[in-house]
Design a protein around this motif. Structure first.
Motif, short mmCIF file in Angstrom:
data_model
loop_
_atom_site.label_atom_id
_atom_site.label_comp_id
_atom_site.label_asym_id
_atom_site.label_seq_id
_atom_site.Cartn_x
_atom_site.Cartn_y
_atom_site.Cartn_z
N ALA A 63 -1.11 7.64 -6.12
CA ALA A 63 -2.18 8.45 -5.52
C ALA A 63 -2.39 9.77 -6.27
O ALA A 63 -1.43 10.51 -6.54
N ARG A 121 0.83 -1.20 0.00
CA ARG A 121 0.00 0.00 0.00
C ARG A 121 0.87 1.26 0.00
O ARG A 121 0.58 2.24 -0.70
N ILE A 178 -6.87 2.36 -5.19
CA ILE A 178 -5.73 1.67 -4.57
C ILE A 178 -6.23 0.53 -3.70
O ILE A 178 -5.65 -0.57 -3.69
N THR A 180 0.61 4.03 -2.91
CA THR A 180 0.26 5.41 -2.55
C THR A 180 1.34 6.38 -3.00
O THR A 180 1.05 7.46 -3.54
#
Length: 280
Positions: A107, A99, A140, A103
């Motif tokens: 993102a 993650r 995501i 990100t």
């Protein structure tokens, strides 16, 4: 020109090899309107579609050097924390490190190397398969859900790897308007027998991936048969790329020679695709 689609199935750490193929195909001039990814294929789909081949390859080269860059827990701690996670969180590992990478790179960004990106995930309560679009706010989370295998990798909310219940991703692509489809498998087109491990977690993962791979290969044969049955039907231009041999273990995100694995993928992508027939 018809609608061109790239389909990227899963394979865990074999995604490094898959990234090499994608990079080579891009260098050969291949471009796609839509990319569909599942599991690690969803990570590659998003990274390539949004950031391009150079950043995709660099991500595997610099951000993913050890298993701990993708999964947690690792080391001796996993033998304590892992079983706890299975019983209370639904999976031995979590994807928190992954993650962080997603990100950091993805993102707030939109595709520049394709028009649309979809990731395939399944609701573990209802069995409903969903193709999440890159424009969704929780994209995501959808990638992470698509990369989860219950019992092995903790589901993201109620979502897990879509290949657990999706039986015809090619049919879905055709319904979405695909005229030309490129599939980059993470396993040999005719795979070797699944070897059993003394670790139950690995056996669950290997079996899940083997079933998903067999289902996709069966789907490919059906597509070839569809093309040959009736010339009045819409012809689907299909090409498939697959490893010529073993690449890397499914959870081996920190291999001894990572660049060589990527390079082997690049070499396959630089040559002709698999020769397809309508017989399984």
């Amino acid at each position: 020109m018809g609608k061109r689609m790239l389909i990227l199935p899963g394979g865990g750490a074999k995604g490094r090899w898959q990234a090499g193929v994608i990079h080579a195909l891009h260098d050969k001039g291949r471009r796609w309107d839509t990319i569909i990814g599942t599991s690690v294929g969803s990570i590659n789909a998003a990274a390539y579609g949004i950031l391009g081949p150079e950043v995709l390859s660099n991500l595997w080269e610099t951000d993913v050097r050890t298993t701990g860059d993708i999964l947690s827990p690792t080391g001796w701690w996993k033998y304590i924390k892992g079983p706890y996670n299975v019983f209370f969180n639904g999976g031995f590992y979590n994807l928190n490190p992954c993650r962080n990478i997603l990100t950091k790179h993805l993102a707030g960004k939109s595709p520049t190397f394709c028009d649309d990106i979809y990731v395939c995930k399944v609701n573990i309560r209802t069995g409903r398969v969903v193709y999440a679009h890159h424009s969704e706010d929780d994209f995501i989370d959808s990638i992470l859900g698509s990369s989860s295998i219950p019992g092995v990798i903790q589901p993201t909310g109620e979502w897990a790897d879509g290949s657990l219940n999706e039986r015809s991703v090619l049919k879905r692509a055709i319904r979405m308007g695909a005229d030309k489809i490129t599939v980059v498998l993470c396993d040999q087109f005719v795979p070797a027998a699944v070897t059993q491990s003394r670790f139950a977690i690995l056996n669950i993962l290997r079996t899940a991936h083997a079933r998903a791979h067999e289902s996709l290969v069966r789907d490919i044969h059906k597509c070839v048969s569809y093309n040959s049955e009736d010339s009045t039907k819409k012809f689907i231009d299909l090409e498939v790329y697959a490893p010529l041999g073993d690449t890397v273990g499914t959870l081996e995100f920190g291999p001894k020679d990572p660049h060589n694995i990527w390079k082997r993928g690049y070499n396959v992508g630089s040559h002709d695709p698999v020769t397809l027939t309508d017989t399984e």
